[in-house]
Design a protein around this motif. Structure first.
Motif, PDB file in Angstrom:
ATOM      1  N   TYR A 123       0.836  -1.208   0.000  1.00 52.73           N
ATOM      2  CA  TYR A 123       0.000   0.000   0.000  1.00 52.73           C
ATOM      3  C   TYR A 123       0.871   1.259   0.000  1.00 52.73           C
ATOM      4  O   TYR A 123       0.582   2.226  -0.723  1.00 52.73           O
ATOM      5  N   ILE A 124       1.946   1.253   0.783  1.00 48.44           N
ATOM      6  CA  ILE A 124       2.847   2.413   0.807  1.00 48.44           C
ATOM      7  C   ILE A 124       3.482   2.616  -0.558  1.00 48.44           C
ATOM      8  O   ILE A 124       3.561   3.749  -1.072  1.00 48.44           O
ATOM      9  N   THR A 148       8.342   6.473   3.787  1.00 50.93           N
ATOM     10  CA  THR A 148       9.573   5.703   3.606  1.00 50.93           C
ATOM     11  C   THR A 148      10.052   5.127   4.935  1.00 50.93           C
ATOM     12  O   THR A 148      10.461   3.953   5.012  1.00 50.93           O
ATOM     13  N   ILE A 149       9.999   5.952   5.979  1.00 51.76           N
ATOM     14  CA  ILE A 149      10.380   5.470   7.312  1.00 51.76           C
ATOM     15  C   ILE A 149       9.457   4.327   7.741  1.00 51.76           C
ATOM     16  O   ILE A 149       9.902   3.311   8.297  1.00 51.76           O
ATOM     17  N   LEU A 150       8.154   4.480   7.465  1.00 57.02           N
ATOM     18  CA  LEU A 150       7.203   3.429   7.811  1.00 57.02           C
ATOM     19  C   LEU A 150       7.489   2.162   7.018  1.00 57.02           C
ATOM     20  O   LEU A 150       7.403   1.042   7.555  1.00 57.02           O
ATOM     21  N   LEU A 151       7.863   2.319   5.759  1.00 57.37           N
ATOM     22  CA  LEU A 151       8.194   1.163   4.924  1.00 57.37           C
ATOM     23  C   LEU A 151       9.422   0.439   5.457  1.00 57.37           C
ATOM     24  O   LEU A 151       9.446  -0.789   5.570  1.00 57.37           O
ATOM     25  N   LEU A 152      10.454   1.205   5.802  1.00 62.22           N
ATOM     26  CA  LEU A 152      11.669   0.601   6.358  1.00 62.22           C
ATOM     27  C   LEU A 152      11.390  -0.047   7.716  1.00 62.22           C
ATOM     28  O   LEU A 152      11.952  -1.105   8.037  1.00 62.22           O
ATOM     29  N   SER A 153      10.527   0.587   8.494  1.00 65.36           N
ATOM     30  CA  SER A 153      10.178   0.010   9.799  1.00 65.36           C
ATOM     31  C   SER A 153       9.477  -1.335   9.625  1.00 65.36           C
ATOM     32  O   SER A 153       9.681  -2.261  10.424  1.00 65.36           O
ATOM     33  N   SER A 154       8.658  -1.440   8.572  1.00 64.89           N
ATOM     34  CA  SER A 154       7.980  -2.714   8.325  1.00 64.89           C
ATOM     35  C   SER A 154       8.978  -3.801   7.972  1.00 64.89           C
ATOM     36  O   SER A 154       8.782  -4.970   8.322  1.00 64.89           O
ATOM     37  N   VAL A 155      10.059  -3.433   7.295  1.00 65.36           N
ATOM     38  CA  VAL A 155      11.104  -4.408   6.975  1.00 65.36           C
ATOM     39  C   VAL A 155      11.788  -4.901   8.246  1.00 65.36           C
ATOM     40  O   VAL A 155      12.013  -6.107   8.441  1.00 65.36           O
ATOM     41  N   VAL A 156      12.111  -3.958   9.131  1.00 65.02           N
ATOM     42  CA  VAL A 156      12.737  -4.328  10.405  1.00 65.02           C
ATOM     43  C   VAL A 156      11.788  -5.191  11.234  1.00 65.02           C
ATOM     44  O   VAL A 156      12.184  -6.198  11.828  1.00 65.02           O
TER      45      VAL A 156
END
Length: 797
Positions: free
Chosen positions: A67-68, A484-492
């Motif tokens: 979605y992001i 972008t921060i939310l996307l990277l946080s989802s990866v972590v």
């Protein structure tokens, strides 16, 4: 009503399907729910409920990422009215505050040990999926696809579960009729009820083809039959309320025909009539479901008998409302604002539970949740949790009723989606209030709430609004950076989630191996679990493995003394280190302190300096964490016996019996200690008390017989020993003492019969009682006057 394009899933300019990231995110949402619903891997190393929760969490992260990316590629964000979407986040905010400020371990509060539901991580997963349902499902075509696919999934679930029940009747070794694909029988009943609600509303509101309508009716009938088998009182109540509402609403919508002879000469006062379709407003279906619901509510024993006959019954044990409120009041008195912290109800239950529960069969069960999911959440999140849940329900019901009554969507299908999603969410959250649904049921509650929030954009005075951040450099930078921060946080989060799931799976493997006696396999699995995500549960199993190895070393008669000493020291040291680590990771878990105390207790009989004090300190900490647990003073008594302090042991046994008056093991052990002290009278009283609660226990009957014999009450001694032999005909010691009692009474015939019965058990027994047999055969009494001085026969019971 905002405009929408009927051909939204297709590229109008090119005339072919547009497989966009947005479409992929909506399908990812649906696939996540279906996969979590049906996943089942028949392996002891794959935890059932944890796997379902893991799939929900992993699917939420994938759906969020898609979605992001879709929004970043489009350069805009399209939002429905945000009141209900914001309300979805109120419980998650409460969990964030509680996890941050309650003082509990944030790691345990976020994921727990096995991805439990009462954790911050799970609430975020449910909220994210609900939010994506509100944001990504924007068009009627998407609603139609989502609900059609949901109907297919429900149909498959009903058919599969019906086959399970049928096959289970004829071949229970192949599959148990009580097996539920979705988790427990209760969860199956919850989803069956939801499906029946959806079918009732669909047949009433949606223009369906004859084949589709017939298929829905058949699936609905089978679902109601399965509901009769599962027989959930709460589901019947909710179904009765929904069907009653639909029945009344159908009557109100029916327009009296002009040809009614009863109204020929009557002046009718009426509101503006509704042009309702008689077929769609049929009274039959809701009336039938209402009648069936009332039938099983009134005749509850019939449903229970049906479930028992088909072997589909399930024991559902939970604390009562009174017990949950009692624990909650104690928590609120010490930590009112943020509660005890996520995933800590079990700790608080042990601290504050009522000691009267020790008189029930559930006295040794450590409950991890209260009467329902939401009451449990309120206890663990405090006042912020109360405000969050009350605020959510108030906003959801207020705006929901307003959107359905005052601002109902004009299009019939959208009105159906709004009505069903609202009732479905309200139904599921009601279950969460009064029961403990599984993760998939709780997530569906949030998803349907999100779907209803999405439909409010089509209400009479609703609307949707968008932010085109690609056209605004400053706003675009902020939104792109945040996404972008939310996307990277989802990866972590995905990385930590996978690690936690593998650790939980290895922990399950370790428990299975440990239970089967495979210590090496259990040790390997524990180390694997720790390497992915250290947990107190893993170290607790490791300490248990060490304790078992110590018992094996002590019992070994072939291991050289020096090697045995070295192995004992190594295992003891490893076990104590593991138990200490467990107490550091979860100091509020009394089981960790018991594990530590058990290891130190192993060294007490060997006279190891400081072992007794260390064991007692650990047991005392466990007792402080679980003060009404009768097992802990019993364990302390065993420690005192190993330390040759019978007086202290008797005091601890009396404390255990005070907590649980029918604690047979403690009563029996107390009588044995009293015999050792020469207090035969009190020992007999203790043994008789134990027999009152377990009248057919041969060991207790044997003890009573011996004590009666010591008081020269030979008649009662013979009765008690005879009862012990009746309860266990292979109880050689009881027969031996019964023979002695008969001989002392001068009944040499029965004395000889009992001794001969011992000899007939085995050749070893025959050799052991040769002298007694010979004496009794000649009419002589071979036993000493004091029967308490009789040695036990060389055989066991």
């Amino acid at each position: 009503m905002p405009p929408y394009q009927s051909a939204a899933p297709f590229d109008v300019t090119r005339g072919r399907p547009r497989h966009s990231l947005e479409t992929m995110s909506t399908w990812a949402l649906f696939v996540t729910l279906v996969a979590a619903l049906f996943i089942f891997i028949p392996s002891a190393s794959v935890p059932f409920t944890t796997t379902k929760t893991f799939l929900l969490a992993a699917g939420a992260l994938v759906t969020l990422a898609l979605y992001i990316l879709a929004r970043l590629s489009r350069g805009n964000v399209i939002l429905p009215p945000l009141t209900l979407v914001g309300a979805l986040w109120l419980p998650a905010i409460a969990y964030v505050l509680s996890a941050t400020f309650s003082g509990v371990s944030f790691t345990n509060a976020f994921w727990g040990t096995r991805l439990e539901s009462d954790t911050l991580g799970f609430i975020l997963v449910a909220t994210v999926l609900g939010t994506i349902a509100a944001l990504a499902l924007r068009r009627p075509e998407q609603y139609r696809s989502f609900l059609r696919a949901s109907a297919y999934a429900f149909g498959v679930l009903v058919v599969l579960q019906a086959l399970v029940v049928i096959v289970g009747q004829f071949s229970p070794t192949t599959i148990s009729p009580a097996f539920s694909i979705v988790g427990s029988i209760s969860d199956l009943s919850f989803l069956l009820g939801l499906g029946v609600v959806g079918i009732l509303i669909a047949l009433r509101e949606v223009e369906l083809g004859a084949r589709d309508a017939r298929a829905l009716r058949i699936i609905g009938i089978v679902a109601v039959v399965l509901l009769a088998v599962t027989n959930s009182f709460l589901v019947w109540v909710l179904l009765a309320l929904v069907s009653l509402g639909l029945f009344v609403e159908s009557i109100m919508q029916r327009r009296a025909g002009g040809g009614d002879s009863d109204l020929a000469d009557v002046a009718v006062v009426d509101e503006e009539p509704f042009a309702a379709d008689e077929g769609r407003r049929s009274l039959v279906l809701p009336l039938v479901v209402l009648a069936v619901s009332l039938f099983f509510l009134i005749g509850g024993t019939l449903g229970n008998a049906l479930a028992s006959t088909l072997q589909v019954s399930e024991i559902n044990v939970r604390p009562s409302w009174q017990s949950t409120f009692s624990v909650g009041s104690k928590v609120f008195s010490s930590a009112p604002v943020f509660g005890s912290g996520p995933n800590t109800f079990g700790v608080e239950w042990l601290k504050h539970r009522d000691a009267s529960l020790n008189s029930t069969v559930f006295w040794n069960i450590d409950f991890a949740s209260g009467i329902g999911f939401i009451p449990t959440s309120v206890v663990t999140t405090g006042i912020v949790g109360v405000l969050a849940w009350v605020g959510f329900f108030a906003l959801f019901i207020l705006f929901g009723l307003r959107a359905l009554i005052l601002r109902a969507p004009q299009e019939a299908f959208i009105r159906y989606v709004a009505m069903f999603s609202f009732l479905a969410s309200l139904y599921l959250f009601t279950l969460a209030l009064f029961d403990l649904p599984s993760a998939i049921v709780l997530v569906l509650a949030f998803v349907f709430a999100g779907l209803f929030a999405s439909t409010t954009r089509f209400s009479a005075r609703g609307g949707q609004w968008g932010v085109v951040f690609s056209r605004s450099p400053r706003l675009g930078f902020v939104i792109v950076f945040s996404l972008t921060i939310l996307l990277l946080s989802s990866v972590v989060a995905a990385y930590t989630l996978v690690g936690r799931y593998i650790a939980a799976a290895q922990l399950t493997t370790a428990q299975a191996a440990f239970s089967s006696g495979d210590l090496d396999g259990a040790s390997r699995a524990v180390q694997n679990s720790i390497s992915f995500s250290p947990s107190a549960a893993a170290y607790q199993i490791e300490s248990g493995i060490a304790a078992t190895r110590l018992n094996q070393i002590i019992a070994s008669s072939t291991m050289p003394r020096a090697a045995a000493q070295q192995a004992f020291q190594t295992s003891l040291s490893a076990g104590i280190n593991a138990a200490l680590t467990a107490t550091n990771l979860a100091p509020s878990d009394y089981q960790n302190w018991l594990a530590l105390g058990n290891l130190y207790a192993q060294a007490v009989p060997l006279g190891v300096t400081g072992a007794y004090d260390s064991a007692k300190t650990a047991y005392d900490k466990a007792k402080a964490l679980s003060p009404t647990n009768a097992q802990i003073p019993y364990i302390l008594a065993q420690l005192d016996i190993a330390n040759k302090n019978n007086k202290a042991a008797q005091e601890n046994l009396k404390a255990a019996i005070a907590l649980k008056q029918d604690y047979t093991a403690a009563i029996f052990l107390l009588s044995q200690l009293q015999v050792q002290d020469g207090n035969v009278k009190d020992a007999l009283a203790s043994a008789l008390a134990a027999a009152y609660f377990t009248p057919n226990d041969p060991n207790i009957l044997f003890q009573i017989g011996i004590l009666y014999a010591a008081q020269n009450d030979l008649a009662n001694a013979a009765t008690a020993l005879g009862a012990a032999v009746t309860a266990n005909p292979q109880f050689a010691n009881a027969r031996y003492f019964l023979s002695a009692v008969y001989a002392k009474r001068g009944d040499m015939t029965n004395a000889l019969l009992e001794m001969q019965a011992i000899a007939d058990m085995s050749s070893d027994n025959a050799a052991a009682v040769t002298t007694q047999l010979a004496a009794l055969a000649t009419g002589k009494n071979p036993f000493p006057a004091n029967l308490l001085s009789l040695p036990s026969t060389p055989v066991g019971q």
